[in-house]
Design an enzyme around this catalytic site. Structure first.
Site, PDB file in Angstrom:
ATOM      1  N   GLU A   1       0.906  -1.164  -0.144  1.00 24.68           N
ATOM      2  CA  GLU A   1       0.077  -0.045   0.021  1.00 24.68           C
ATOM      3  C   GLU A   1       0.783   1.071  -0.047  1.00 24.68           C
ATOM      4  O   GLU A   1       0.404   2.384  -0.629  1.00 24.68           O
ATOM      5  CB  GLU A   1      -1.117   0.008   1.231  1.00 24.68           C
TER       6      GLU A   1
ATOM      7  N   SER B   1      -0.609   6.979   8.322  1.00 22.54           N
ATOM      8  CA  SER B   1       0.976   6.480   8.052  1.00 22.54           C
ATOM      9  C   SER B   1       1.594   8.000   7.389  1.00 22.54           C
ATOM     10  O   SER B   1       1.108   8.671   6.878  1.00 22.54           O
ATOM     11  CB  SER B   1       1.008   5.507   6.842  1.00 22.54           C
TER      12      SER B   1
HETATM   13  N1  LIG Z   1     -17.991   8.364   2.547  1.00 24.17           N
HETATM   14  C1  LIG Z   1     -17.153   8.008   3.471  1.00 24.17           C
HETATM   15  N2  LIG Z   1     -17.422   7.201   4.318  1.00 24.17           N
HETATM   16  C2  LIG Z   1     -16.593   6.864   5.658  1.00 24.17           C
HETATM   17  N3  LIG Z   1     -15.608   7.573   5.871  1.00 24.17           N
HETATM   18  C3  LIG Z   1     -15.531   8.557   5.118  1.00 24.17           C
HETATM   19  C4  LIG Z   1     -15.925   8.944   3.750  1.00 24.17           C
HETATM   20  N4  LIG Z   1     -15.708  10.092   3.364  1.00 24.17           N
HETATM   21  C5  LIG Z   1     -14.391  10.429   3.903  1.00 24.17           C
HETATM   22  N5  LIG Z   1     -14.325   9.603   4.922  1.00 24.17           N
HETATM   23  C6  LIG Z   1     -13.110   9.591   6.004  1.00 24.17           C
HETATM   24  O1  LIG Z   1     -11.999   8.916   5.465  1.00 24.17           O
HETATM   25  C7  LIG Z   1     -11.452   8.075   6.290  1.00 24.17           C
HETATM   26  C8  LIG Z   1     -10.958   6.790   5.424  1.00 24.17           C
HETATM   27  O2  LIG Z   1      -9.835   7.563   4.700  1.00 24.17           O
HETATM   28  P1  LIG Z   1      -9.119   6.382   3.503  1.00 24.17           P
HETATM   29  O3  LIG Z   1     -10.003   6.076   2.521  1.00 24.17           O
HETATM   30  O4  LIG Z   1      -7.978   7.161   2.880  1.00 24.17           O
HETATM   31  O5  LIG Z   1      -8.497   5.324   4.499  1.00 24.17           O
HETATM   32  P2  LIG Z   1      -8.719   3.678   4.385  1.00 24.17           P
HETATM   33  O6  LIG Z   1      -8.029   3.501   3.488  1.00 24.17           O
HETATM   34  O7  LIG Z   1      -9.860   3.370   4.628  1.00 24.17           O
HETATM   35  O8  LIG Z   1      -7.878   3.347   5.916  1.00 24.17           O
HETATM   36  P3  LIG Z   1      -6.612   2.794   6.213  1.00 24.17           P
HETATM   37  O9  LIG Z   1      -5.690   3.260   5.103  1.00 24.17           O
HETATM   38  O10 LIG Z   1      -6.325   3.111   7.494  1.00 24.17           O
HETATM   39  O11 LIG Z   1      -6.697   1.275   6.019  1.00 24.17           O
HETATM   40  C9  LIG Z   1     -12.639   7.804   7.186  1.00 24.17           C
HETATM   41  O12 LIG Z   1     -12.112   7.238   8.470  1.00 24.17           O
HETATM   42  C10 LIG Z   1     -13.337   9.050   7.389  1.00 24.17           C
HETATM   43  O13 LIG Z   1     -12.813   9.955   8.072  1.00 24.17           O
HETATM   44  C1  LIG Z   2      -2.506  -0.006   9.378  1.00 21.46           C
HETATM   45  C2  LIG Z   2      -2.536   1.004   8.049  1.00 21.46           C
HETATM   46  C3  LIG Z   2      -1.037   0.939   7.629  1.00 21.46           C
HETATM   47  C4  LIG Z   2      -3.638   0.596   7.094  1.00 21.46           C
HETATM   48  O1  LIG Z   2      -3.444   1.353   6.137  1.00 21.46           O
HETATM   49  C5  LIG Z   2      -3.052   2.450   8.624  1.00 21.46           C
HETATM   50  O2  LIG Z   2      -4.162   2.312   9.304  1.00 21.46           O
HETATM   51  C6  LIG Z   2      -2.215   2.878   9.777  1.00 21.46           C
HETATM   52  O3  LIG Z   2      -0.930   3.544   9.403  1.00 21.46           O
HETATM   53  N1  LIG Z   2      -2.438   3.187  11.095  1.00 21.46           N
HETATM   54  C7  LIG Z   2      -1.526   3.768  12.224  1.00 21.46           C
HETATM   55  C8  LIG Z   2      -0.849   2.798  12.762  1.00 21.46           C
HETATM   56  C9  LIG Z   2       0.227   3.499  13.645  1.00 21.46           C
HETATM   57  O4  LIG Z   2       1.441   3.691  13.368  1.00 21.46           O
HETATM   58  O5  LIG Z   2      -0.145   3.672  14.804  1.00 21.46           O
END
Ligand SMILES: Nc1ncnc2c1ncn2[C@@H]1O[C@H](COP(=O)(O)OP(=O)(O)OP(=O)(O)O)[C@@H](O)[C@H]1O
Ligand SMILES: CC(C)(CO)[C@@H](O)C(=O)NCCC(=O)O
Length: 386
Positions: free
Chosen positions: A157, A213
């Site tokens: 990722e 991150s």
């Molecule tokens: N339509 C939506 N539904 C839910 N969350 C949303 C929406 N639009 C924006 N957000 C925000 O975006 C965040 C998710 O962002 P993003 O898609 O970049 O992360 P992710 O890939 O799901 O998470 P990670 O990388 O940590 O696994 C949610 O936690 C929320 O704060």
């Molecule tokens: C676990 C991931 C990398 C998934 O995208 C992300 O949600 C993240 O970076 N969380 C924070 C983890 C930490 O550094 O405390």
């Protein structure tokens, strides 16, 4: 190969048992290209509508399904209960590998993956492989195989994110922007920068998703995850839902827009009666997030709007200060903030812009990107096709 992210290679290593499928799909020029970034909250999907798939429409037995798929995707901007297409972000005539085509950007809530797969199963045989990144590329790999007969080709990722950023900067002129005077005027100006990818290095990318991150990017291939925090977009959404009863991100943002966090937070002036000048802390600075909520009288006066705004300010300030520390340690000046937490969230962008400028004495600038949450998904296509 193990499906665990810990053992994930930097780029995809295709296991022997699926290498044939991948080989034949590549040779046959996969009919439809999808790159997915399956995150903790949202699944981002980039659909590469290529000339090749148009050719195949004329000559292939899968014609009907491809046309149906194309029609289904393009005839609406919403799908099911949470899917949307960000039509304004669409990119025309881009080249990836040997293919030219249009990039379409879509997303839906990851917890609706089962429904999304049921929907996808209606479009038979359009794709043998799908490129995928994010935690869900591991978590849902077997489900894709069982339900759809589709092989998820996994990409890391963080590498996908950086490849995607580089590509978008290379292909889109109005992509990077910053907020001018974020805290001093009611309508701060959004200004675009033209920075070639080669002149943006080194930079810090702060990806605010469910969690956060922080990555130091010295060049497209020289990257290091220098920090992170679990207090991110998921925290904002979770806490705001808990405290106010909202059921969506858009509702949470709309509520926060009407709120006043100073009714909830304890400010420096609540403690000092003014600024703490010796160490440059203005009276209006939050000294303690939610620090007034132990007092009955303050709690009674705090409205849902104020609580939502306090959640937003708490998360945003925390991300901003960790990002700034990482920038100092890494000795970089440019900080790029991305991730869907920033979607339609001008309040947080302004707050980050102000905090970064203020605490760095004007040395650092917070930069933002128009395709905020889609870089990882784009990056999978690039790694596979180049
Ligand atoms: N339509 C939506 N539904 C839910 N969350 C949303 C929406 N639009 C924006 N957000 C925000 O975006 C965040 C998710 O962002 P993003 O898609 O970049 O992360 P992710 O890939 O799901 O998470 P990670 O990388 O940590 O696994 C949610 O936690 C929320 O704060
Ligand atoms: C676990 C991931 C990398 C998934 O995208 C992300 O949600 C993240 O970076 N969380 C924070 C983890 C930490 O550094 O405390």
């Amino acid at each position: 190969m193990s499906d665990s992210p810990e053992s994930a290679p930097v780029q995809s290593i295709i296991p022997t048992d699926i290498s044939q499928a991948v080989e034949s799909a590549s040779q046959d020029r996969n009919l439809v290209w999808f790159g997915l970034d399956i995150g903790g909250t949202l699944c981002k999907s980039v659909y590469f509508e290529t000339e090749t798939s148009q050719d195949k429409v004329e000559s292939n037995g899968d014609t009907i399904d491809i046309q149906n798929l194309q029609h289904y995707l393009m005839s609406s901007e919403t799908y099911g209960s949470s899917g949307i297409r960000d039509s304004k972000l669409m990119l025309k005539c881009v080249t990836i590998g040997k293919l030219k085509g249009n990039l379409h950007f879509m997303k839906f809530e990851t917890h609706r993956m089962k429904g999304a797969m049921e929907l996808a199963s209606k479009f038979n045989n359009v794709s043998k492989i799908v490129l995928a990144t994010g935690g869900g590329a591991y978590k849902y790999k077997e489900d894709f195989k069982q339900t759809l007969g589709v092989e998820l080709i996994q990409y890391d990722e963080i590498h996908s994110l950086v490849f995607g950023i580089h590509f978008i900067l290379d292909n889109v002129s109005r992509e990077i922007f910053y907020w001018d005077n974020p805290n001093f005027s009611d309508t701060p100006e959004k200004r675009f920068l033209s920075l070639a990818p080669s002149s943006v290095y080194p930079y810090l990318v702060v990806n605010i998703g469910s969690g956060v991150s922080i990555i130091l990017v010295r060049s497209q291939k020289d990257i290091e995850r220098v920090g992170g925090t679990s207090v991110g977009g998921g925290t904002f959404l979770g806490l705001t839902s808990l405290l106010t009863g909202v059921t969506s991100f858009d509702e949470a943002i709309a509520l926060a827009e009407q709120g006043d966090h100073t009714k909830v937070d304890k400010l420096v002036r609540d403690i000092y009666g003014g600024s703490y000048e010796k160490f440059g802390l203005p009276g209006t600075l939050v000294a303690s997030s939610f620090g007034n909520m132990n007092l009955d009288e303050k709690r009674e006066k705090a409205k849902k709007e104020d609580l939502a705004k306090a959640c937003l300010i708490t998360v945003t300030n925390n991300v901003g200060s960790i990002a700034l520390l990482c920038a100092r340690i890494s000795k970089v000046e440019r900080i790029l903030f991305v991730g869907n937490y920033l979607k339609n969230n001008v309040m947080s962008m302004r707050q980050l812009a102000y905090a970064v400028e203020y605490w760095s004495g004007g040395k650092n600038k917070a930069l933002f990107l128009e395709h905020e949450g889609y870089f990882g998904a784009v990056g999978t296509l690039l790694q596979h096709m180049n």
